[in-house]
Scaffold this motif. Structure first.
Motif, PDB file in Angstrom:
ATOM      1  N   ALA A 194       1.193 -19.230   6.569  1.00 23.37           N
ATOM      2  CA  ALA A 194       1.034 -17.792   6.357  1.00 23.37           C
ATOM      3  C   ALA A 194       2.323 -17.048   6.700  1.00 23.37           C
ATOM      4  CB  ALA A 194      -0.129 -17.263   7.203  1.00 23.37           C
ATOM      5  N   GLN A 195       3.032 -17.526   7.725  1.00 19.00           N
ATOM      6  CA  GLN A 195       4.302 -16.900   8.112  1.00 19.00           C
ATOM      7  C   GLN A 195       5.338 -17.060   7.006  1.00 19.00           C
ATOM      8  OE1 GLN A 195       4.918 -15.152  11.194  1.00 19.00           O
ATOM      9  NE2 GLN A 195       6.587 -14.499   9.859  1.00 19.00           N
ATOM     10  N   ARG A 196       5.425 -18.259   6.427  1.00 17.53           N
ATOM     11  CA  ARG A 196       6.365 -18.509   5.329  1.00 17.53           C
ATOM     12  C   ARG A 196       5.996 -17.662   4.102  1.00 17.53           C
ATOM     13  NH1 ARG A 196      10.953 -18.714   2.992  1.00 17.53           N
ATOM     14  NH2 ARG A 196      11.128 -20.139   1.223  1.00 17.53           N
ATOM     15  N   CYS A 197       4.700 -17.541   3.835  1.00 19.49           N
ATOM     16  CA  CYS A 197       4.226 -16.726   2.711  1.00 19.49           C
ATOM     17  C   CYS A 197       4.628 -15.271   2.907  1.00 19.49           C
ATOM     18  CB  CYS A 197       2.709 -16.857   2.584  1.00 19.49           C
ATOM     19  SG  CYS A 197       2.016 -16.079   1.111  1.00 19.49           S
ATOM     20  N   LEU A 198       4.447 -14.770   4.131  1.00 16.51           N
ATOM     21  CA  LEU A 198       4.806 -13.384   4.430  1.00 16.51           C
ATOM     22  C   LEU A 198       6.312 -13.160   4.265  1.00 16.51           C
ATOM     23  CD1 LEU A 198       3.831 -10.608   5.421  1.00 16.51           C
ATOM     24  CD2 LEU A 198       4.232 -11.400   7.760  1.00 16.51           C
ATOM     25  N   GLU A 199       7.126 -14.130   4.678  1.00 16.85           N
ATOM     26  CA  GLU A 199       8.579 -14.017   4.522  1.00 16.85           C
ATOM     27  C   GLU A 199       8.949 -13.865   3.047  1.00 16.85           C
ATOM     28  OE1 GLU A 199      10.135 -17.510   6.312  1.00 16.85           O
ATOM     29  OE2 GLU A 199       9.650 -16.903   8.374  1.00 16.85           O
ATOM     30  N   LEU A 200       8.316 -14.670   2.185  1.00 22.40           N
ATOM     31  CA  LEU A 200       8.602 -14.597   0.749  1.00 22.40           C
ATOM     32  C   LEU A 200       8.160 -13.258   0.170  1.00 22.40           C
ATOM     33  CD1 LEU A 200       7.538 -18.188  -0.354  1.00 22.40           C
ATOM     34  CD2 LEU A 200       9.831 -17.218  -0.563  1.00 22.40           C
ATOM     35  N   VAL A 201       6.985 -12.803   0.570  1.00 21.81           N
ATOM     36  CA  VAL A 201       6.458 -11.538   0.055  1.00 21.81           C
ATOM     37  C   VAL A 201       7.374 -10.381   0.444  1.00 21.81           C
ATOM     38  CG1 VAL A 201       4.581  -9.862   0.328  1.00 21.81           C
ATOM     39  CG2 VAL A 201       4.046 -12.267  -0.067  1.00 21.81           C
ATOM     40  N   GLU A 202       7.792 -10.343   1.701  1.00 23.35           N
ATOM     41  CA  GLU A 202       8.600  -9.223   2.173  1.00 23.35           C
ATOM     42  C   GLU A 202      10.043  -9.299   1.672  1.00 23.35           C
ATOM     43  OE1 GLU A 202       7.962  -9.126   6.426  1.00 23.35           O
ATOM     44  OE2 GLU A 202       6.167  -7.879   6.151  1.00 23.35           O
ATOM     45  N   ALA A 203      10.494 -10.503   1.326  1.00 22.14           N
ATOM     46  CA  ALA A 203      11.853 -10.652   0.782  1.00 22.14           C
ATOM     47  C   ALA A 203      11.912 -10.313  -0.700  1.00 22.14           C
ATOM     48  CB  ALA A 203      12.359 -12.078   1.009  1.00 22.14           C
ATOM     49  N   HIS A 204      10.758 -10.333  -1.386  1.00 22.25           N
ATOM     50  CA  HIS A 204      10.721 -10.073  -2.834  1.00 22.25           C
ATOM     51  C   HIS A 204       9.592  -9.083  -3.152  1.00 22.25           C
ATOM     52  CE1 HIS A 204      12.438 -14.148  -2.311  1.00 22.25           C
ATOM     53  NE2 HIS A 204      13.264 -13.774  -3.266  1.00 22.25           N
ATOM     54  N   PRO A 205       9.696  -7.852  -2.682  1.00 21.15           N
ATOM     55  CA  PRO A 205       8.599  -6.889  -2.875  1.00 21.15           C
ATOM     56  C   PRO A 205       8.354  -6.507  -4.331  1.00 21.15           C
ATOM     57  CG  PRO A 205      10.555  -5.792  -2.022  1.00 21.15           C
ATOM     58  CD  PRO A 205      10.829  -7.256  -1.968  1.00 21.15           C
ATOM     59  N   ASP A 206       9.318  -6.775  -5.219  1.00 16.50           N
ATOM     60  CA  ASP A 206       9.182  -6.365  -6.622  1.00 16.50           C
ATOM     61  C   ASP A 206       8.767  -7.519  -7.534  1.00 16.50           C
ATOM     62  OD1 ASP A 206      11.485  -7.796  -6.335  1.00 16.50           O
ATOM     63  OD2 ASP A 206      12.712  -6.516  -7.631  1.00 16.50           O
ATOM     64  N   LYS A 207       8.415  -8.665  -6.980  1.00 21.96           N
ATOM     65  CA  LYS A 207       8.131  -9.831  -7.811  1.00 21.96           C
ATOM     66  C   LYS A 207       6.750  -9.793  -8.460  1.00 21.96           C
ATOM     67  CE  LYS A 207      11.795 -12.405  -7.895  1.00 21.96           C
ATOM     68  NZ  LYS A 207      12.462 -12.650  -9.174  1.00 21.96           N
ATOM     69  N   SER A 208       5.880  -8.926  -8.004  1.00 28.03           N
ATOM     70  CA  SER A 208       4.534  -8.886  -8.557  1.00 28.03           C
ATOM     71  C   SER A 208       3.912  -7.532  -8.278  1.00 28.03           C
ATOM     72  CB  SER A 208       3.672 -10.001  -7.953  1.00 28.03           C
ATOM     73  OG  SER A 208       2.328  -9.865  -8.364  1.00 28.03           O
ATOM     74  N   THR A 209       3.026  -7.102  -9.164  1.00 25.32           N
ATOM     75  CA  THR A 209       2.334  -5.828  -8.953  1.00 25.32           C
ATOM     76  C   THR A 209       1.307  -5.927  -7.839  1.00 25.32           C
ATOM     77  OG1 THR A 209       0.730  -6.440 -10.665  1.00 25.32           O
ATOM     78  CG2 THR A 209       2.618  -5.105 -11.352  1.00 25.32           C
ATOM     79  N   ASP A 210       0.941  -7.143  -7.449  1.00 25.75           N
ATOM     80  CA  ASP A 210      -0.087  -7.290  -6.403  1.00 25.75           C
ATOM     81  C   ASP A 210       0.515  -7.729  -5.070  1.00 25.75           C
ATOM     82  OD1 ASP A 210       0.614  -9.860  -7.016  1.00 25.75           O
ATOM     83  OD2 ASP A 210      -1.426 -10.621  -7.222  1.00 25.75           O
ATOM     84  N   MET A 211       1.818  -7.429  -4.837  1.00 23.25           N
ATOM     85  CA  MET A 211       2.481  -7.872  -3.609  1.00 23.25           C
ATOM     86  C   MET A 211       1.843  -7.252  -2.362  1.00 23.25           C
ATOM     87  SD  MET A 211       4.560 -10.275  -3.685  1.00 23.25           S
ATOM     88  CE  MET A 211       5.729 -11.180  -4.662  1.00 23.25           C
ATOM     89  N   GLN A 212       1.343  -6.024  -2.471  1.00 23.34           N
ATOM     90  CA  GLN A 212       0.684  -5.413  -1.325  1.00 23.34           C
ATOM     91  C   GLN A 212      -0.546  -6.224  -0.921  1.00 23.34           C
ATOM     92  OE1 GLN A 212       2.488  -3.504   0.417  1.00 23.34           O
ATOM     93  NE2 GLN A 212       1.834  -1.381   0.088  1.00 23.34           N
ATOM     94  N   TRP A 213      -1.284  -6.697  -1.923  1.00 26.90           N
ATOM     95  CA  TRP A 213      -2.455  -7.536  -1.627  1.00 26.90           C
ATOM     96  C   TRP A 213      -2.017  -8.862  -1.006  1.00 26.90           C
ATOM     97  CZ3 TRP A 213      -7.339  -6.158  -1.347  1.00 26.90           C
ATOM     98  CH2 TRP A 213      -7.775  -5.017  -2.038  1.00 26.90           C
ATOM     99  N   ARG A 214      -0.933  -9.442  -1.541  1.00 31.15           N
ATOM    100  CA  ARG A 214      -0.430 -10.702  -0.973  1.00 31.15           C
ATOM    101  C   ARG A 214      -0.015 -10.502   0.480  1.00 31.15           C
ATOM    102  NH1 ARG A 214      -2.024 -14.844  -4.224  1.00 31.15           N
ATOM    103  NH2 ARG A 214      -1.518 -14.423  -6.394  1.00 31.15           N
ATOM    104  N   ARG A 215       0.646  -9.377   0.731  1.00 30.05           N
ATOM    105  CA  ARG A 215       1.097  -9.091   2.092  1.00 30.05           C
ATOM    106  C   ARG A 215      -0.102  -8.893   3.026  1.00 30.05           C
ATOM    107  NH1 ARG A 215       3.122  -4.171   4.521  1.00 30.05           N
ATOM    108  NH2 ARG A 215       4.463  -4.696   6.277  1.00 30.05           N
ATOM    109  N   LEU A 216      -1.118  -8.206   2.534  1.00 30.44           N
ATOM    110  CA  LEU A 216      -2.331  -8.016   3.342  1.00 30.44           C
ATOM    111  C   LEU A 216      -2.980  -9.359   3.640  1.00 30.44           C
ATOM    112  CD1 LEU A 216      -4.570  -6.342   4.652  1.00 30.44           C
ATOM    113  CD2 LEU A 216      -5.601  -6.084   2.392  1.00 30.44           C
ATOM    114  N   PHE A 217      -3.028 -10.258   2.637  1.00 30.10           N
ATOM    115  CA  PHE A 217      -3.619 -11.587   2.837  1.00 30.10           C
ATOM    116  C   PHE A 217      -2.847 -12.347   3.917  1.00 30.10           C
ATOM    117  CE2 PHE A 217      -3.156 -16.126   1.987  1.00 30.10           C
ATOM    118  CZ  PHE A 217      -4.474 -16.544   2.075  1.00 30.10           C
ATOM    119  N   CYS A 218      -1.504 -12.327   3.833  1.00 24.03           N
ATOM    120  CA  CYS A 218      -0.686 -13.058   4.812  1.00 24.03           C
ATOM    121  C   CYS A 218      -0.911 -12.525   6.223  1.00 24.03           C
ATOM    122  CB  CYS A 218       0.793 -12.947   4.460  1.00 24.03           C
ATOM    123  SG  CYS A 218       1.247 -13.718   2.904  1.00 24.03           S
TER     124      CYS A 218
END
Length: 513
Positions: free
Chosen positions: A246-270
């Motif tokens: 989950a920590q690695r997933c969060l790092e990817l999400v926060e490093a690439h906030p524009d990679k997907s329209t659902d990044m906020q949901w991904r970040r919430l999941f992490c």
């Protein structure tokens, strides 16, 4: 929920800026019905729960009330139109779609030579946001432009690019399929520790696609890779590994906030996975740090806001229960109960029962037994697929003790028999005889007590047996109320075959100290 509530629910999902934009939009784009729409919007927005009769009484002198259903339908469409306008340009998908539409118009007008710049911008956006589906649409139009302009070199290059893109789409489809399968299983079986959920998680973890991060070809699929791993590792009880994924997933999400329209949901999941893992490892300060990071979501709207609120308040309550800070837990309880009541449709049945279970423990531990019984009854009455069997069993045990504390002699006798019958049905899966030796003495005695109570010939003997049980606890410095906090901690250990006995005993010793 009734269809007549749809407008109310839509309005309640709007953020403050979206509401302000609607009023401006209505004033510019609506004429004859403008005032009626804005007035009806404001009236519905003020309500805590939808009350159509109150709307009719408030606008009794207005002509539009005679056709309120028509006015509501018009307002519903108007709100959607304002949202489309508000979010135009803010979503990469919307911007790409607009560019594609402009290219299609130019092609219909016979101007393929004017499409190059638009296609380049659309393709750059699609690749930047890892939107392979949109990128494929752009390549299809680019090939048509190359064909119309007889650019053979471009057609050859586009064919190769399309093959690479299809490989990425197949890779994304693989991870999407596994995520869908796991989510479907969790919704169907009701809770993550169901044997079927555990079996599926083990099967997914054994897949070649989850062997290494390099198996995922894009940032988007790497995020899905770690999302899958963290979810499956939590289900099978490998909490340290779940936390790392989950920590690695969060790092990817926060490093690439524009990679997907659902990044906020991904970040919430992490963040949710990290909060749950930290709680189960008794890293309470770390857990509170992740909860504070939820505040950075800012002004979100709709279901995302609901989930952020639910996670924040629910796990604040859980952390306070785990640390034994019942006073702080009581302060957060009203907000949790409000979310449970007002956001029922946004919370799954299994999660609702988990929240009720924690509230019941809190109220029992603070000797508010009547309120505790309300939540315990909801758990006992729920469909068994919606509640983990350990929660069901513990709820029935606590119901016996709560009725005893309230002096309900007849209910104690009835609930004792009911609890015993339920525990017998768990034999083979969660047999009393196999569970008791693994539990700490006070917890084991609590469950064994039910066996004795079920065989007591009268409610007086039931009461005497409970009193003797309480006396044995008090000799060891444990009250019946504080015992429920220990029981709450031990439920996680029970369901995972007591893998974390050392952690649990450390937490128990700290609480006694």
């Amino acid at each position: 929920m009734k269809k007549q509530h749809d407008l109310f629910r839509l309005i309640k999902t709007l953020s403050g800026p979206e509401k302000r934009y609607f009023k401006l939009y209505a004033s510019k784009h609506v004429e004859a019905r403008r005032n009626n729409s804005v007035k009806l919007f404001a009236a519905i927005d003020e309500q805590e729960s939808y009350n159509e009769q109150a709307i009719k009484e408030r606008f009794a002198g207005e002509r539009f009330v005679r056709q309120l259903a028509v006015q509501k339908n018009y307002l519903y469409d108007l709100v959607l139109r304002s949202l489309r306008s508000y979010h135009t340009g803010t979503s990469a998908g919307v911007r790409i779609a607009e560019l594609i539409h402009n290219v299609e118009i130019l092609l219909r007008q016979g101007l393929p030579d004017q499409c190059g710049t638009l296609l380049a911008r659309a393709k750059e956006l699609a690749y930047r946001h890892d939107d392979s589906t949109m990128a494929l649409r752009v390549l299809k139009l680019a090939w048509r432009v190359a064909y119309d302009t007889n650019d053979r070199m471009a057609m050859k290059q586009l064919a190769e690019e399309q093959r690479e893109l299809l490989a990425m789409l197949m890779n994304e489809s693989l991870y999407t399929g596994m995520l869908f399968e796991l989510n479907h299983a969790l919704q169907y079986y009701g809770y993550s520790n169901h044997p079927a959920s555990v079996s599926l998680a083990q099967h997914i973890l054994a897949e070649e696609a989850l062997r290494d991060e390099s198996c995922a070809l894009t940032v988007r699929t790497r995020i899905m890779f770690h999302s899958l791993r963290s979810a499956c590792l939590e289900i099978v009880g490998e909490i340290e590994a779940c936390h790392a994924a989950a920590q690695r997933c969060l790092e990817l999400v926060e490093a690439h906030p524009d990679k997907s329209t659902d990044m906020q949901w991904r970040r919430l999941f992490c963040l949710t996975e990290l909060i749950k893992a930290s709680l189960r490892m008794d890293r309470l300060e770390e857990m509170r740090g992740y909860i504070l990071r939820l505040e950075t979501f800012g002004r979100t709207s709709g279901d995302l806001r609901t989930h952020v609120e639910r996670v924040t308040h629910q796990f604040t309550l859980s952390g306070n229960l785990r640390s034994g800070d019942l006073r702080a837990a009581l302060r957060s309880a009203p907000r949790v109960e409000s979310i449970l009541q007002c956001r029922t449709n946004a919370i799954g049945p299994a999660m609702r029962m988990l929240i009720r279970y924690e509230l019941a423990h809190l109220y029992f531990a603070t000797e508010n037994h009547r309120t505790a019984l309300g939540h315990l009854n909801s758990i006992a009455d729920a469909a068994e697929d919606d509640v983990r069997p350990d929660f069901q069993a513990a709820a029935r045990v606590l119901m016996v003790l709560a009725h005893h504390m309230l002096g309900h002699a007849d209910a104690v006798e009835y609930m004792t028999i009911s609890a015993r019958r339920f525990l017998n049905r768990l034999a083979g899966r969660f047999s009393m005889d196999s569970i008791a030796p693994n539990l700490l003495p006070a917890i084991a005695e609590l469950f064994i007590l039910i066996k004795h109570l079920a065989n007591a010939p009268s409610h007086r003997m039931v009461a005497d047996e409970i009193q003797r049980f309480r006396a044995r606890l008090e000799c060891r410095g444990i009250s019946l109320s504080s015992l429920t906090a220990l029981l709450h901690v031990d439920m996680e250990a029970w369901i995972t075959s007591i893998h974390d006995r050392t952690t649990y005993e450390t937490a128990l010793g700290a609480r006694r100290g």
